[in-house]
Motif scaffolding. Structure first.
Motif, PDB file in Angstrom:
ATOM      1  N   UNK A 154     -74.929 -40.850 -74.113  1.00 40.93           N
ATOM      2  CA  UNK A 154     -74.903 -42.286 -74.028  1.00 40.93           C
ATOM      3  C   UNK A 154     -75.854 -42.854 -75.080  1.00 40.93           C
ATOM      4  N   UNK A 155     -75.333 -43.806 -75.831  1.00 41.39           N
ATOM      5  CA  UNK A 155     -76.139 -44.398 -76.884  1.00 41.39           C
ATOM      6  C   UNK A 155     -76.764 -45.701 -76.385  1.00 41.39           C
ATOM      7  N   UNK A 156     -78.000 -45.865 -76.712  1.00 38.96           N
ATOM      8  CA  UNK A 156     -78.638 -47.155 -76.425  1.00 38.96           C
ATOM      9  C   UNK A 156     -78.624 -47.979 -77.706  1.00 38.96           C
ATOM     10  N   UNK A 157     -79.080 -49.197 -77.609  1.00 41.84           N
ATOM     11  CA  UNK A 157     -79.059 -50.086 -78.758  1.00 41.84           C
ATOM     12  C   UNK A 157     -79.946 -49.577 -79.887  1.00 41.84           C
ATOM     13  N   UNK A 158     -81.040 -48.911 -79.564  1.00 38.82           N
ATOM     14  CA  UNK A 158     -81.973 -48.461 -80.576  1.00 38.82           C
ATOM     15  C   UNK A 158     -81.759 -47.017 -81.011  1.00 38.82           C
ATOM     16  N   UNK A 159     -80.846 -46.329 -80.398  1.00 39.70           N
ATOM     17  CA  UNK A 159     -80.623 -44.925 -80.745  1.00 39.70           C
ATOM     18  C   UNK A 159     -79.668 -44.805 -81.918  1.00 39.70           C
ATOM     19  N   UNK A 160     -79.824 -43.762 -82.693  1.00 40.91           N
ATOM     20  CA  UNK A 160     -78.943 -43.489 -83.824  1.00 40.91           C
ATOM     21  C   UNK A 160     -77.749 -42.659 -83.367  1.00 40.91           C
ATOM     22  N   UNK A 161     -76.610 -42.909 -83.960  1.00 43.53           N
ATOM     23  CA  UNK A 161     -75.432 -42.080 -83.681  1.00 43.53           C
ATOM     24  C   UNK A 161     -75.622 -40.735 -84.390  1.00 43.53           C
ATOM     25  N   UNK A 162     -74.936 -39.729 -83.905  1.00 45.42           N
ATOM     26  CA  UNK A 162     -75.084 -38.382 -84.466  1.00 45.42           C
ATOM     27  C   UNK A 162     -74.627 -38.329 -85.917  1.00 45.42           C
ATOM     28  N   UNK A 163     -73.640 -39.121 -86.296  1.00 46.66           N
ATOM     29  CA  UNK A 163     -73.153 -39.076 -87.668  1.00 46.66           C
ATOM     30  C   UNK A 163     -73.898 -40.051 -88.585  1.00 46.66           C
ATOM     31  N   UNK A 164     -74.898 -40.736 -88.067  1.00 47.57           N
ATOM     32  CA  UNK A 164     -75.694 -41.636 -88.894  1.00 47.57           C
ATOM     33  C   UNK A 164     -75.038 -42.975 -89.158  1.00 47.57           C
ATOM     34  N   UNK A 165     -74.035 -43.342 -88.384  1.00 50.19           N
ATOM     35  CA  UNK A 165     -73.334 -44.596 -88.627  1.00 50.19           C
ATOM     36  C   UNK A 165     -74.107 -45.816 -88.126  1.00 50.19           C
ATOM     37  N   UNK A 166     -75.027 -45.621 -87.246  1.00 47.86           N
ATOM     38  CA  UNK A 166     -75.805 -46.745 -86.727  1.00 47.86           C
ATOM     39  C   UNK A 166     -76.907 -47.087 -87.731  1.00 47.86           C
ATOM     40  N   UNK A 167     -77.066 -48.378 -88.063  1.00 41.11           N
ATOM     41  CA  UNK A 167     -78.022 -48.742 -89.104  1.00 41.11           C
ATOM     42  C   UNK A 167     -79.484 -48.612 -88.704  1.00 41.11           C
ATOM     43  N   UNK A 168     -79.784 -48.470 -87.478  1.00 42.49           N
ATOM     44  CA  UNK A 168     -81.166 -48.279 -87.063  1.00 42.49           C
ATOM     45  C   UNK A 168     -81.720 -49.482 -86.330  1.00 42.49           C
ATOM     46  N   UNK A 169     -82.932 -49.340 -85.841  1.00 46.60           N
ATOM     47  CA  UNK A 169     -83.515 -50.426 -85.041  1.00 46.60           C
ATOM     48  C   UNK A 169     -83.854 -51.666 -85.865  1.00 46.60           C
ATOM     49  N   UNK A 170     -84.009 -51.520 -87.168  1.00 46.54           N
ATOM     50  CA  UNK A 170     -84.373 -52.685 -87.979  1.00 46.54           C
ATOM     51  C   UNK A 170     -83.229 -53.674 -88.109  1.00 46.54           C
ATOM     52  N   UNK A 171     -82.027 -53.331 -87.648  1.00 41.81           N
ATOM     53  CA  UNK A 171     -80.912 -54.268 -87.658  1.00 41.81           C
ATOM     54  C   UNK A 171     -81.202 -55.464 -86.746  1.00 41.81           C
ATOM     55  N   UNK A 172     -82.112 -55.258 -85.796  1.00 44.73           N
ATOM     56  CA  UNK A 172     -82.486 -56.351 -84.901  1.00 44.73           C
ATOM     57  C   UNK A 172     -83.280 -57.435 -85.636  1.00 44.73           C
ATOM     58  N   UNK A 173     -83.757 -57.158 -86.835  1.00 44.22           N
ATOM     59  CA  UNK A 173     -84.503 -58.150 -87.603  1.00 44.22           C
ATOM     60  C   UNK A 173     -83.591 -59.135 -88.334  1.00 44.22           C
ATOM     61  N   UNK A 174     -82.312 -58.841 -88.439  1.00 40.00           N
ATOM     62  CA  UNK A 174     -81.383 -59.721 -89.147  1.00 40.00           C
ATOM     63  C   UNK A 174     -81.328 -61.112 -88.503  1.00 40.00           C
ATOM     64  N   UNK A 175     -81.217 -61.249 -87.181  1.00 36.13           N
ATOM     65  CA  UNK A 175     -81.243 -62.599 -86.597  1.00 36.13           C
ATOM     66  C   UNK A 175     -82.562 -63.334 -86.865  1.00 36.13           C
ATOM     67  N   UNK A 176     -83.658 -62.598 -86.874  1.00 40.25           N
ATOM     68  CA  UNK A 176     -84.934 -63.236 -87.180  1.00 40.25           C
ATOM     69  C   UNK A 176     -84.972 -63.745 -88.618  1.00 40.25           C
ATOM     70  N   UNK A 177     -84.368 -63.014 -89.536  1.00 39.70           N
ATOM     71  CA  UNK A 177     -84.292 -63.456 -90.915  1.00 39.70           C
ATOM     72  C   UNK A 177     -83.514 -64.766 -91.017  1.00 39.70           C
ATOM     73  N   UNK A 178     -82.336 -64.836 -90.385  1.00 42.93           N
ATOM     74  CA  UNK A 178     -81.522 -66.047 -90.469  1.00 42.93           C
ATOM     75  C   UNK A 178     -82.188 -67.225 -89.759  1.00 42.93           C
ATOM     76  N   UNK A 179     -82.849 -66.956 -88.651  1.00 43.32           N
ATOM     77  CA  UNK A 179     -83.573 -68.012 -87.956  1.00 43.32           C
ATOM     78  C   UNK A 179     -84.684 -68.574 -88.837  1.00 43.32           C
ATOM     79  N   UNK A 180     -85.426 -67.703 -89.505  1.00 48.48           N
ATOM     80  CA  UNK A 180     -86.488 -68.192 -90.384  1.00 48.48           C
ATOM     81  C   UNK A 180     -85.917 -68.918 -91.604  1.00 48.48           C
ATOM     82  N   UNK A 181     -84.770 -68.477 -92.122  1.00 45.91           N
ATOM     83  CA  UNK A 181     -84.147 -69.158 -93.260  1.00 45.91           C
ATOM     84  C   UNK A 181     -83.704 -70.566 -92.872  1.00 45.91           C
TER      85      UNK A 181
END
Length: 95
Positions: free
Chosen positions: A1-28
């Motif tokens: 079972x994958x959680x939001x912060x876990x990486x997929x086995x094949x590396x397709x998940x971009x990682x936990x830093x993807x959660x910073x994208x909404x913060x970037x747009x909010x600050x912009x």
């Protein structure tokens, strides 16, 4: 079972830093709003009651208009203009 912060086995998940994208747009968006607000504030607003823009005259402009219309004489104009343009220091006295 994958959680939001876990990486997929094949590396397709971009990682936990993807959660910073909404913060970037909010600050912009916040930055754009603050810049537009500051520009409107310095220009005197856009006629909606912000400062002395197109929607409201400055006190000096109103005084000049009253003098031009003949409502007040030259002596009263000079006296009132002196009061409006005198500089005050931080203690409230005239400079």
């Amino acid at each position: 079972m994958h959680t939001l912060l876990a990486h997929a086995a094949d590396g397709s998940w971009p990682g936990p830093w993807i959660l910073l994208v909404p913060l970037f747009w909010l600050s912009a968006v916040l930055l754009v709003v603050l810049v537009v607000r500051r520009v409107l504030w310095r220009r005197g607003g856009c006629g909606y009651g912000w400062g002395y823009g197109r929607g409201a005259d400055s006190p000096l402009a109103a005084l000049g208009r009253r003098y031009a219309d003949g409502e007040i004489d030259a002596d009263e104009y000079r006296a009132r203009r002196a009061v409006l343009t005198e500089r005050h220091d931080l203690r409230g006295g005239a400079k």
